[in-house]
Design a protein around this motif. Structure first.
Motif, PDB file in Angstrom:
ATOM      1  N   LEU A  65       4.364  13.248  -5.989  1.00  0.00           N
ATOM      2  CA  LEU A  65       3.629  12.889  -4.773  1.00  0.00           C
ATOM      3  C   LEU A  65       2.583  13.924  -4.372  1.00  0.00           C
ATOM      4  CD1 LEU A  65       6.542  11.562  -2.540  1.00  0.00           C
ATOM      5  CD2 LEU A  65       4.692  10.209  -3.542  1.00  0.00           C
ATOM      6  N   SER A  68      -1.328  13.308  -4.456  1.00  0.00           N
ATOM      7  CA  SER A  68      -1.820  12.402  -3.419  1.00  0.00           C
ATOM      8  C   SER A  68      -1.825  13.080  -2.058  1.00  0.00           C
ATOM      9  CB  SER A  68      -0.952  11.135  -3.344  1.00  0.00           C
ATOM     10  OG  SER A  68      -1.153  10.345  -4.483  1.00  0.00           O
ATOM     11  N   ILE A  69      -0.796  13.874  -1.796  1.00  0.00           N
ATOM     12  CA  ILE A  69      -0.712  14.582  -0.518  1.00  0.00           C
ATOM     13  C   ILE A  69      -1.851  15.597  -0.412  1.00  0.00           C
ATOM     14  CG2 ILE A  69       0.666  16.198   0.839  1.00  0.00           C
ATOM     15  CD1 ILE A  69       3.166  14.747  -0.324  1.00  0.00           C
ATOM     16  N   THR A  71      -4.789  15.604  -1.870  1.00  0.00           N
ATOM     17  CA  THR A  71      -6.112  14.993  -1.739  1.00  0.00           C
ATOM     18  C   THR A  71      -6.222  14.119  -0.499  1.00  0.00           C
ATOM     19  OG1 THR A  71      -5.508  13.045  -3.052  1.00  0.00           O
ATOM     20  CG2 THR A  71      -6.434  14.949  -4.240  1.00  0.00           C
ATOM     21  N   GLY A  72      -5.087  13.762   0.076  1.00  0.00           N
ATOM     22  CA  GLY A  72      -5.114  12.864   1.228  1.00  0.00           C
ATOM     23  C   GLY A  72      -5.400  11.431   0.841  1.00  0.00           C
ATOM     24  N   ASP A  73      -5.258  11.124  -0.425  1.00  0.00           N
ATOM     25  CA  ASP A  73      -5.544   9.793  -0.952  1.00  0.00           C
ATOM     26  C   ASP A  73      -4.258   9.208  -1.516  1.00  0.00           C
ATOM     27  OD1 ASP A  73      -6.942   7.537  -1.816  1.00  0.00           O
ATOM     28  OD2 ASP A  73      -7.421   8.462  -3.758  1.00  0.00           O
ATOM     29  N   ALA A  74      -3.596   8.386  -0.726  1.00  0.00           N
ATOM     30  CA  ALA A  74      -2.325   7.789  -1.156  1.00  0.00           C
ATOM     31  C   ALA A  74      -2.592   6.695  -2.179  1.00  0.00           C
ATOM     32  CB  ALA A  74      -1.586   7.223   0.040  1.00  0.00           C
ATOM     33  N   SER A  75      -2.056   6.888  -3.351  1.00  0.00           N
ATOM     34  CA  SER A  75      -2.236   5.912  -4.423  1.00  0.00           C
ATOM     35  C   SER A  75      -1.142   4.846  -4.339  1.00  0.00           C
ATOM     36  CB  SER A  75      -2.156   6.624  -5.780  1.00  0.00           C
ATOM     37  OG  SER A  75      -0.832   7.101  -5.980  1.00  0.00           O
ATOM     38  N   GLU A  77       0.815   4.140  -6.648  1.00  0.00           N
ATOM     39  CA  GLU A  77       2.001   4.745  -7.259  1.00  0.00           C
ATOM     40  C   GLU A  77       2.803   5.542  -6.230  1.00  0.00           C
ATOM     41  OE1 GLU A  77       1.628   8.241  -9.737  1.00  0.00           O
ATOM     42  OE2 GLU A  77       3.172   7.465 -11.093  1.00  0.00           O
ATOM     43  N   SER A  78       2.115   6.223  -5.323  1.00  0.00           N
ATOM     44  CA  SER A  78       2.800   6.994  -4.286  1.00  0.00           C
ATOM     45  C   SER A  78       3.649   6.086  -3.406  1.00  0.00           C
ATOM     46  CB  SER A  78       1.794   7.744  -3.409  1.00  0.00           C
ATOM     47  OG  SER A  78       1.078   8.675  -4.163  1.00  0.00           O
ATOM     48  N   PHE A  79       3.082   4.966  -3.000  1.00  0.00           N
ATOM     49  CA  PHE A  79       3.833   4.038  -2.170  1.00  0.00           C
ATOM     50  C   PHE A  79       5.008   3.435  -2.937  1.00  0.00           C
ATOM     51  CE2 PHE A  79      -0.207   4.019   0.219  1.00  0.00           C
ATOM     52  CZ  PHE A  79       0.296   4.367   1.469  1.00  0.00           C
ATOM     53  N   LEU A  82       7.742   6.068  -3.032  1.00  0.00           N
ATOM     54  CA  LEU A  82       8.428   6.162  -1.741  1.00  0.00           C
ATOM     55  C   LEU A  82       9.350   4.960  -1.516  1.00  0.00           C
ATOM     56  CD1 LEU A  82       5.506   7.547   0.430  1.00  0.00           C
ATOM     57  CD2 LEU A  82       7.570   8.775  -0.288  1.00  0.00           C
TER      58      LEU A  82
END
Length: 134
Positions: A65, A68-69, A71-75, A77-79, A82
């Protein structure tokens, strides 16, 4: 800053910081005498790592994760990660609840034994041993 100061400021042990480094969650520089030195931003990063651990995420998921954290860009894949971790925690909670319920039944039986559950209360409580003659 040195490891002891980071640990104090972030509210964690030095052992935790070493673990975070081993897992690839935290980076340090090394002095000529091989002591760890951290950037000021490490305090906030360690606090974030602590929040993610508190949320039940394992280090391998946190490592995935972090890009993404950072860069501040939630992909997507990140969701997905989670959501999968939430499902894992929900399953573990259901399993723990089932174990707790089974233990509650055992406690109830221990507090109020019946012949059905306790062989010592049956008549006869035991049968004599009959050896087979050879």
């Amino acid at each position: 800053m040195r490891i002891g100061e980071l640990a104090r400021r972030a509210g964690v042990s030095t052992r935790a910081l070493r673990y975070y480094e081993e897992q690839g969650l935290l980076a340090s520089e090394r002095t000529a005498s091989d002591q760890r030195v951290y950037a000021e931003a490490a305090v906030e990063r360690v606090r974030l790592i602590q929040q993610l651990f508190t949320a039940g995420l394992p280090s391998r998921t946190i490592v995935r994760l972090m890009p993404s954290i950072e860069t501040g860009d939630a992909s997507p894949e990140s969701f997905e990660l989670l959501a999968a971790e939430r499902d894992r925690i929900t399953t573990a909670m259901a399993e723990l609840a089932a174990a707790r319920d089974a233990l509650d039944r055992m406690v109830a039986i221990a507090n109020h034994p019946t012949p059905e559950h306790c062989p010592a209360l049956r008549e006869p409580a035991w049968a004599p041993y009959e050896s087979a003659e050879v």
